[in-house]
Enzyme design. Structure first.
Site, PDB file in Angstrom:
ATOM      1  N   ASP A  32       9.278   8.065  33.052  1.00  0.00           N
ATOM      2  CA  ASP A  32       8.095   7.942  33.880  1.00  0.00           C
ATOM      3  C   ASP A  32       7.987   6.525  34.439  1.00  0.00           C
ATOM      4  OD1 ASP A  32       5.361   8.175  35.133  1.00  0.00           O
ATOM      5  OD2 ASP A  32       5.502  10.245  33.931  1.00  0.00           O
ATOM      6  N   ASN A  33       7.632   6.709  35.857  1.00  0.00           N
ATOM      7  CA  ASN A  33       7.264   5.365  36.379  1.00  0.00           C
ATOM      8  C   ASN A  33       5.733   4.805  36.306  1.00  0.00           C
ATOM      9  OD1 ASN A  33       6.113   6.977  38.425  1.00  0.00           O
ATOM     10  ND2 ASN A  33       7.561   6.004  39.986  1.00  0.00           N
ATOM     11  N   LYS A  85       2.518  14.849  44.344  1.00  0.00           N
ATOM     12  CA  LYS A  85       1.998  16.298  44.547  1.00  0.00           C
ATOM     13  C   LYS A  85       0.676  16.468  45.241  1.00  0.00           C
ATOM     14  CE  LYS A  85      -1.014  16.013  40.447  1.00  0.00           C
ATOM     15  NZ  LYS A  85      -1.555  16.756  39.478  1.00  0.00           N
ATOM     16  N   SER A 125       6.944  25.479  42.848  1.00  0.00           N
ATOM     17  CA  SER A 125       5.577  25.688  43.064  1.00  0.00           C
ATOM     18  C   SER A 125       5.497  27.156  43.982  1.00  0.00           C
ATOM     19  CB  SER A 125       4.829  24.537  44.043  1.00  0.00           C
ATOM     20  OG  SER A 125       3.720  25.167  44.794  1.00  0.00           O
ATOM     21  N   TYR A 150       4.450  18.363  50.834  1.00  0.00           N
ATOM     22  CA  TYR A 150       4.972  18.581  49.867  1.00  0.00           C
ATOM     23  C   TYR A 150       5.384  19.919  49.394  1.00  0.00           C
ATOM     24  CZ  TYR A 150       3.573  20.239  44.896  1.00  0.00           C
ATOM     25  OH  TYR A 150       3.890  20.647  43.648  1.00  0.00           O
ATOM     26  N   LYS A 154       9.387  20.927  47.905  1.00  0.00           N
ATOM     27  CA  LYS A 154       9.767  21.749  46.684  1.00  0.00           C
ATOM     28  C   LYS A 154      10.797  22.726  46.981  1.00  0.00           C
ATOM     29  CE  LYS A 154       7.310  20.118  43.613  1.00  0.00           C
ATOM     30  NZ  LYS A 154       7.807  19.504  42.386  1.00  0.00           N
ATOM     31  N   ASN A 180      -1.660  28.116  39.880  1.00  0.00           N
ATOM     32  CA  ASN A 180      -2.643  27.133  39.973  1.00  0.00           C
ATOM     33  C   ASN A 180      -2.928  26.718  38.321  1.00  0.00           C
ATOM     34  OD1 ASN A 180      -3.023  28.326  42.746  1.00  0.00           O
ATOM     35  ND2 ASN A 180      -4.470  26.781  42.833  1.00  0.00           N
ATOM     36  N   LEU A 201      -9.447  22.156  43.145  1.00  0.00           N
ATOM     37  CA  LEU A 201     -11.083  22.737  42.835  1.00  0.00           C
ATOM     38  C   LEU A 201     -11.191  22.149  41.189  1.00  0.00           C
ATOM     39  CD1 LEU A 201     -13.132  24.798  43.338  1.00  0.00           C
ATOM     40  CD2 LEU A 201     -11.772  26.369  42.299  1.00  0.00           C
ATOM     41  N   ARG A 232      -7.328  32.832  43.827  1.00  0.00           N
ATOM     42  CA  ARG A 232      -5.946  32.165  43.212  1.00  0.00           C
ATOM     43  C   ARG A 232      -5.647  32.597  41.972  1.00  0.00           C
ATOM     44  NH1 ARG A 232      -6.100  30.998  47.638  1.00  0.00           N
ATOM     45  NH2 ARG A 232      -5.908  29.102  48.717  1.00  0.00           N
TER      46      ARG A 232
HETATM   47  P1  NAD Z   1       1.488  14.426  37.661  1.00  0.00           P
HETATM   48  O1  NAD Z   1       1.328  13.427  38.831  1.00  0.00           O
HETATM   49  O2  NAD Z   1       0.204  14.439  36.620  1.00  0.00           O
HETATM   50  O3  NAD Z   1       2.714  14.219  36.894  1.00  0.00           O
HETATM   51  C1  NAD Z   1       3.670  13.554  37.741  1.00  0.00           C
HETATM   52  C2  NAD Z   1       4.397  12.518  36.830  1.00  0.00           C
HETATM   53  O4  NAD Z   1       5.492  11.939  37.601  1.00  0.00           O
HETATM   54  C3  NAD Z   1       3.300  11.353  36.671  1.00  0.00           C
HETATM   55  O5  NAD Z   1       3.282  10.703  35.536  1.00  0.00           O
HETATM   56  C4  NAD Z   1       4.141  10.185  37.632  1.00  0.00           C
HETATM   57  O6  NAD Z   1       3.897   8.921  37.110  1.00  0.00           O
HETATM   58  C5  NAD Z   1       5.675  10.480  37.447  1.00  0.00           C
HETATM   59  N1  NAD Z   1       6.392  10.073  38.571  1.00  0.00           N
HETATM   60  C6  NAD Z   1       6.322  10.509  40.009  1.00  0.00           C
HETATM   61  N2  NAD Z   1       6.995   9.838  40.649  1.00  0.00           N
HETATM   62  C7  NAD Z   1       8.128   9.338  39.761  1.00  0.00           C
HETATM   63  C8  NAD Z   1       9.529   8.804  39.988  1.00  0.00           C
HETATM   64  N3  NAD Z   1       9.989   8.509  41.250  1.00  0.00           N
HETATM   65  N4  NAD Z   1      10.033   8.465  38.829  1.00  0.00           N
HETATM   66  C9  NAD Z   1       9.569   8.607  37.667  1.00  0.00           C
HETATM   67  N5  NAD Z   1       8.510   9.330  37.521  1.00  0.00           N
HETATM   68  C10 NAD Z   1       7.641   9.559  38.428  1.00  0.00           C
HETATM   69  O7  NAD Z   1       1.471  15.769  38.220  1.00  0.00           O
HETATM   70  P2  NAD Z   1       1.474  17.136  37.461  1.00  0.00           P
HETATM   71  O8  NAD Z   1       0.469  17.815  38.097  1.00  0.00           O
HETATM   72  O9  NAD Z   1       1.618  17.151  35.941  1.00  0.00           O
HETATM   73  O10 NAD Z   1       2.881  17.835  38.134  1.00  0.00           O
HETATM   74  C11 NAD Z   1       3.972  18.001  37.620  1.00  0.00           C
HETATM   75  C12 NAD Z   1       5.235  18.461  38.572  1.00  0.00           C
HETATM   76  O11 NAD Z   1       4.722  19.980  38.541  1.00  0.00           O
HETATM   77  C13 NAD Z   1       5.360  17.834  39.751  1.00  0.00           C
HETATM   78  O12 NAD Z   1       6.702  17.974  40.331  1.00  0.00           O
HETATM   79  C14 NAD Z   1       4.316  18.794  40.724  1.00  0.00           C
HETATM   80  O13 NAD Z   1       4.664  18.706  42.242  1.00  0.00           O
HETATM   81  C15 NAD Z   1       4.595  20.316  40.161  1.00  0.00           C
HETATM   82  N6  NAD Z   1       3.570  21.134  40.267  1.00  0.00           N
HETATM   83  C16 NAD Z   1       2.442  21.014  39.868  1.00  0.00           C
HETATM   84  C17 NAD Z   1       1.217  21.712  40.288  1.00  0.00           C
HETATM   85  C18 NAD Z   1      -0.249  21.158  39.868  1.00  0.00           C
HETATM   86  O14 NAD Z   1      -1.038  22.116  40.405  1.00  0.00           O
HETATM   87  N7  NAD Z   1      -0.563  20.260  39.062  1.00  0.00           N
HETATM   88  C19 NAD Z   1       1.523  23.108  40.983  1.00  0.00           C
HETATM   89  C20 NAD Z   1       2.822  23.249  41.203  1.00  0.00           C
HETATM   90  C21 NAD Z   1       3.940  22.172  40.721  1.00  0.00           C
HETATM   91  C1  UD1 Z   2      -2.818  23.424  46.255  1.00  0.00           C
HETATM   92  C2  UD1 Z   2      -1.527  23.542  47.080  1.00  0.00           C
HETATM   93  C3  UD1 Z   2      -0.506  24.083  46.314  1.00  0.00           C
HETATM   94  C4  UD1 Z   2      -0.106  22.999  45.141  1.00  0.00           C
HETATM   95  C5  UD1 Z   2      -1.578  22.997  44.228  1.00  0.00           C
HETATM   96  C6  UD1 Z   2      -1.571  22.111  43.194  1.00  0.00           C
HETATM   97  C7  UD1 Z   2      -2.370  23.990  49.500  1.00  0.00           C
HETATM   98  C8  UD1 Z   2      -2.231  24.889  50.352  1.00  0.00           C
HETATM   99  N1  UD1 Z   2      -1.676  24.355  48.274  1.00  0.00           N
HETATM  100  O1  UD1 Z   2      -3.136  24.756  46.008  1.00  0.00           O
HETATM  101  O2  UD1 Z   2       0.789  23.620  46.959  1.00  0.00           O
HETATM  102  O3  UD1 Z   2       0.792  23.449  44.189  1.00  0.00           O
HETATM  103  O4  UD1 Z   2      -2.774  22.740  45.321  1.00  0.00           O
HETATM  104  O5  UD1 Z   2      -1.867  20.770  43.387  1.00  0.00           O
HETATM  105  O6  UD1 Z   2      -2.823  22.808  49.760  1.00  0.00           O
HETATM  106  N2  UD1 Z   2     -11.446  24.472  46.975  1.00  0.00           N
HETATM  107  C9  UD1 Z   2     -12.911  24.485  47.093  1.00  0.00           C
HETATM  108  N3  UD1 Z   2     -13.389  23.227  46.942  1.00  0.00           N
HETATM  109  C10 UD1 Z   2     -12.851  22.085  46.423  1.00  0.00           C
HETATM  110  C11 UD1 Z   2     -11.317  22.262  46.246  1.00  0.00           C
HETATM  111  C12 UD1 Z   2     -10.969  23.408  46.499  1.00  0.00           C
HETATM  112  O7  UD1 Z   2     -13.749  25.326  47.338  1.00  0.00           O
HETATM  113  O8  UD1 Z   2     -13.535  21.022  46.553  1.00  0.00           O
HETATM  114  C13 UD1 Z   2     -10.902  25.773  47.209  1.00  0.00           C
HETATM  115  C14 UD1 Z   2      -9.791  25.689  47.923  1.00  0.00           C
HETATM  116  O9  UD1 Z   2     -10.271  26.043  49.369  1.00  0.00           O
HETATM  117  C15 UD1 Z   2      -8.837  26.947  47.474  1.00  0.00           C
HETATM  118  C16 UD1 Z   2      -9.014  26.874  46.061  1.00  0.00           C
HETATM  119  O10 UD1 Z   2     -10.371  26.223  45.862  1.00  0.00           O
HETATM  120  O11 UD1 Z   2      -9.393  28.178  47.912  1.00  0.00           O
HETATM  121  C17 UD1 Z   2      -7.923  26.280  45.272  1.00  0.00           C
HETATM  122  O12 UD1 Z   2      -7.639  25.175  45.622  1.00  0.00           O
HETATM  123  P1  UD1 Z   2      -6.769  23.908  45.109  1.00  0.00           P
HETATM  124  O13 UD1 Z   2      -7.225  23.645  43.776  1.00  0.00           O
HETATM  125  O14 UD1 Z   2      -6.766  22.815  45.857  1.00  0.00           O
HETATM  126  O15 UD1 Z   2      -5.374  24.784  45.208  1.00  0.00           O
HETATM  127  P2  UD1 Z   2      -4.526  25.271  46.342  1.00  0.00           P
HETATM  128  O16 UD1 Z   2      -4.979  25.185  47.575  1.00  0.00           O
HETATM  129  O17 UD1 Z   2      -4.336  26.774  45.881  1.00  0.00           O
END
Ligand code: NAD
Ligand code: UD1
Length: 339
Positions: A32-33, A85, A125, A150, A154, A180, A201, A232
């Protein structure tokens, strides 16, 4: 012992997955960076599991670093979380997103190929389904055009991995399409620690609950849903982490590239999240109805039956568990890992 390289393992989902891997008896090497995380999370993972992992501070875009990691640790499989992300940020700095998420993933799979490691679980995602498919999303549906950069990164990585697996049958790749993710480890020791103002959210809501922000804006209450707010498929991060352990087990025994939805299959509204959070935790959430947020879909949720049939995975934790555990983490760590 089977050894797993976890890129991005210090992050939110990665740290929870490290706990489940260590508890299941795997050896864990984290790369991890620390661009969006802290080593404190990994120290807490070790304390929670009473097991050691190996941490390497490095970047997936650094080929020499990757070669060194594969040369000095006998890696059996990779779980690839590393990437950027933030949806809004991806619209402002798209090239940074393509570089980290697409070039970074390419760099990783090329290093895997050089090292002869062909088993990979990729964090994808639900956003890859785009806007045209009706819920519940099924893996047999064609992927669409994600509404943001973003999501597009993916989709590009998914397609790159599918092509690689088609061309070389040594590859065994899992594409996990998360819905989510919310919640935190039951101990409250590890959880989501977003930098700056949260976009999502759940971290926004818990920061309101802890007094860091004055009120929650609910974006839109005139959607064609049961209560007018968006719906969601919220999935507990511990259930999500367990899906990775099952996906690794599956990939150790299969070849090809396969996608699985990781969600509960339940559509939960934003209003329901706020109301249930208040009931479960006994905390009042000041809120307002605000205009719709650009790009939001009214309702999206998974059909998770393929993961049940093929991985033996299903979500076990309830909405109440998600809301209780999110709050438990936030109130024990009001400023995240800094507190
Ligand atoms: P996060 O940001 O908490 O974790 C990502 C980690 O990757 C961090 O620790 C960051 O320091 C590290 N990182 C980023 N770029 C790097 C690089 N170039 N080299 C090495 N390390 C690097 O995010 P998360 O919520 O844990 O998400 C993890 C994965 O899941 C991501 O790929 C994200 O896109 C995917 N994902 C997340 C969600 C979500 O809602 N959290 C939803 C769908 C997919
Ligand atoms: C978003 C991303 C998705 C990503 C995910 C996790 C979009 C279209 N999708 O999902 O690609 O994988 O985040 O990072 O952006 N909401 C409120 N108030 C707030 C925040 C959110 O009402 O302050 C509502 C939003 O309008 C939405 C729901 O809560 O209807 C969920 O939002 P969020 O948690 O941002 O996730 P997604 O938009 O579903």
């Amino acid at each position: 012992m089977t050894r797993i390289l976890v890129t991005g393992g210090a992050g939110y989902i990665g740290s929870h997955t490290c706990v489940e891997l260590l508890n299941a008896g795997y050896d864990v090497v984290v790369l991890d960076n620390l661009s969006n995380s802290s080593v404190e999370a990994l120290q807490r993972v070790e304390a929670l599991t009473a097991k050691k992992l190996t941490f390497i501070e490095g970047d997936i875009r650094d080929a020499a670093c990757l070669d060194q990691v594969f040369a000095s640790h006998l890696i059996d499989a990779v779980i690839h979380f590393a990437g950027l992300k933030a949806v809004g940020e991806s619209q402002q700095i798209p090239l940074a997103y393509f570089e980290n998420n697409v070039t970074g993933s390419l760099s990783l799979v090329q290093a895997m190929q050089r090292a002869g490691v062909y088993r990979l679980v990729f964090s994808s995602s639900a956003t890859v389904y785009g806007e045209m498919n009706p819920s519940p999303y099924q893996e047999t549906m064609p992927t669409g055009m994600p509404s943001n950069n973003y999501g597009y990164t993916k989709l590009v990585v998914e397609q790159m991995l599918e092509k690689a697996a088609l061309a070389d049958e040594k590859w065994s790749i899992a594409l996990l399409r998360y819905f989510n993710p919310v919640g935190a480890h039951q101990s409250g020791q590890i959880g989501e620690d977003p930098q700056g103002i949260p976009n999502n959210l759940m971290p926004y809501l818990t920061q309101v609950a802890v007094g860091r922000r004055p009120l929650l804006s609910i974006f839109g209450n005139d959607y064609p849903t049961q209560d007018g707010t968006c719906e969601r498929d919220f999935i507990h991060v511990v259930d999500l982490a367990k899906a990775h352990v099952l996906a690794i087990q599956n990939r150790l025994n299969n070849v090809g590239c396969r996608a699985w939805n990781i969600g509960t299959g339940n559509a939960i509204s934003v209003q329901q999240i706020k109301d249930t959070f208040e009931q479960v935790n006994g905390v009042e959430i000041p809120f307002e109805y605000a205009p719709r947020r650009a790009g939001d879909l009214a309702s999206f949720y998974a059909d998770p039956s393929r993961a049940q049939q093929e991985l033996g995975w299903h979500a076990e934790l309830t909405l109440e568990d998600m809301l209780r555990d999110s709050w438990n983490w936030q109130k024990q760590n009001p400023k995240g890992y800094q507190s």
